[in-house]
Structure formats: structure tokens, C-alpha cells
Design a protein around this motif. Structure first.
Motif, PDB file in Angstrom:
ATOM      1  N   LYS A  43      -5.413  31.276 -38.818  1.00  0.00           N
ATOM      2  CA  LYS A  43      -5.649  30.045 -38.057  1.00  0.00           C
ATOM      3  C   LYS A  43      -4.575  29.026 -38.442  1.00  0.00           C
ATOM      4  O   LYS A  43      -4.274  28.851 -39.627  1.00  0.00           O
ATOM      5  N   CYS A  78      -1.718  24.758 -28.061  1.00  0.00           N
ATOM      6  CA  CYS A  78      -2.201  25.058 -26.716  1.00  0.00           C
ATOM      7  C   CYS A  78      -2.723  26.488 -26.706  1.00  0.00           C
ATOM      8  O   CYS A  78      -2.576  27.209 -27.687  1.00  0.00           O
ATOM      9  N   ARG A  79      -3.311  26.868 -25.609  1.00  0.00           N
ATOM     10  CA  ARG A  79      -3.851  28.216 -25.446  1.00  0.00           C
ATOM     11  C   ARG A  79      -2.885  29.040 -24.592  1.00  0.00           C
ATOM     12  O   ARG A  79      -2.082  28.473 -23.838  1.00  0.00           O
ATOM     13  N   GLU A  81      -3.373  30.538 -21.878  1.00  0.00           N
ATOM     14  CA  GLU A  81      -3.572  30.292 -20.451  1.00  0.00           C
ATOM     15  C   GLU A  81      -3.202  28.876 -20.014  1.00  0.00           C
ATOM     16  O   GLU A  81      -3.322  28.520 -18.836  1.00  0.00           O
ATOM     17  N   THR A  82      -2.701  28.069 -20.946  1.00  0.00           N
ATOM     18  CA  THR A  82      -2.247  26.719 -20.598  1.00  0.00           C
ATOM     19  C   THR A  82      -1.089  26.814 -19.615  1.00  0.00           C
ATOM     20  O   THR A  82      -0.181  27.634 -19.780  1.00  0.00           O
ATOM     21  N   ASP A 103      -5.433  31.368 -29.934  1.00  0.00           N
ATOM     22  CA  ASP A 103      -6.524  31.912 -29.117  1.00  0.00           C
ATOM     23  C   ASP A 103      -7.758  31.027 -29.275  1.00  0.00           C
ATOM     24  O   ASP A 103      -7.715  29.987 -29.945  1.00  0.00           O
ATOM     25  N   ALA A 104      -8.853  31.436 -28.676  1.00  0.00           N
ATOM     26  CA  ALA A 104     -10.080  30.627 -28.673  1.00  0.00           C
ATOM     27  C   ALA A 104     -10.609  30.340 -30.079  1.00  0.00           C
ATOM     28  O   ALA A 104     -11.259  29.323 -30.304  1.00  0.00           O
ATOM     29  N   SER A 105     -10.300  31.206 -31.039  1.00  0.00           N
ATOM     30  CA  SER A 105     -10.784  30.994 -32.407  1.00  0.00           C
ATOM     31  C   SER A 105      -9.769  30.222 -33.262  1.00  0.00           C
ATOM     32  O   SER A 105     -10.019  30.005 -34.444  1.00  0.00           O
TER      33      SER A 105
END
Length: 145
Positions: A43, A78-79, A81-82, A103-105
């Protein structure tokens, strides 16, 4: 176009307790000026730049410093899919040239640079606009008020 279509994958990172030399070696190896700082779960917890190392450690004579001593702890991410337009806006708004992609985590999955945006024809103007906003001094004798 999405950030996942432009970003650099397989990004090397350092840990906060690593010596500054670890980041410098990665920067030399991959020819870049910044490295994400990740925890044991990959992370993103910070970023460290070559300038951070010089100003926060080397200039002070602290060659035994750790990444924690030099890193920026508040990171804009950012992610995958941004939208690329949104990524350019984030870079301009926060005056940064590199955007870790998580990612989402919160795990690091890539990095998107202003150069990545500039390589796509439809984003050249946005990348240039973002770079001009990034390059405006916010303090000092050349600051625009």
C-alpha cells in the motif's frame, strides 16, 4: 482513455525504513526521479524524490537517513479506471508530475507521469496545461499571487 492504458506497470518501490541509498539506486537503475514508498502490504504510504533525498538528507550531512526521514507522507493517487483527463487535472491541481495508481485496497499497481499523458495525442494540450500549472511557483520571489 483510462490511466490503466497509459501508466507504467511493475513499478519498484521502497519501504519507509530503507536507507535513502535504496531509493537512489532504483532511480539510477530505471532513470526516474521519484519512487513510491509502500508498506509491507504494497500500500502506498508516501513518495520520495531525488530532490527530497538531497534537500532533506544529503544537504544536512545525513547520509545514513532512511526514506521515512525524506519522504512526503501525503500522496495523491488515482485508480486504474481514472480518466486521463482527470489525472491531468489532479496533477495540475496538486502540482505533481507523477501519480501513483492504486487498486481499491490501496495497493500500488502502476504510476502515471505527465510524460505518459503527453505521449497520447489527444492529451498533449492537457499535459502541457498541467505541466505549466505544476511549474508555477507557489512561494518565493517568482511566485504568482
Amino acid at each position: 482513455m483510462k490511466v490503466q492504458d497509459l501508466m507504467t506497470r511493475d513499478v519498484k518501490c521502497v519501504k519507509a525504513n530503507d536507507a535513502i541509498q535504496a531509493a537512489a539506486q532504483i532511480m539510477a537503475q530505471v532513470n526516474c526521479g521519484s519512487v513510491p514508498v509502500c508498506d509491507e502490504n504494497s500500500k502506498v504510504i508516501g513518495m520520495v524524490t531525488d530532490r527530497d533525498i538531497v534537500v532533506q538528507a544529503v544537504a544536512k550531512g545525513s547520509t545514513n537517513a532512511t526514506i521515512r526521514d525524506c519522504m512526503t507522507g501525503q500522496v495523491v493517487t488515482c485508480r486504474p479506471e481514472t480518466d486521463a483527463h482527470e489525472a491531468a487535472d489532479l496533477m495540475a491541481q496538486h502540482q505533481i508530475r507523477r501519480l501513483p495508481v492504486v487498486d481499491a485496497s490501496g495497493k500500488l499497481c502502476g504510476i502515471c507521469s505527465i510524460g505518459d499523458l503527453a505521449t497520447v495525442d489527444i492529451h498533449i494540450n492537457e499535459a502541457g496545461d498541467a505541466l505549466s500549472k505544476i511549474s508555477v511557483p507557489t512561494s518565493g520571489p517568482n511566485a504568482i499571487h
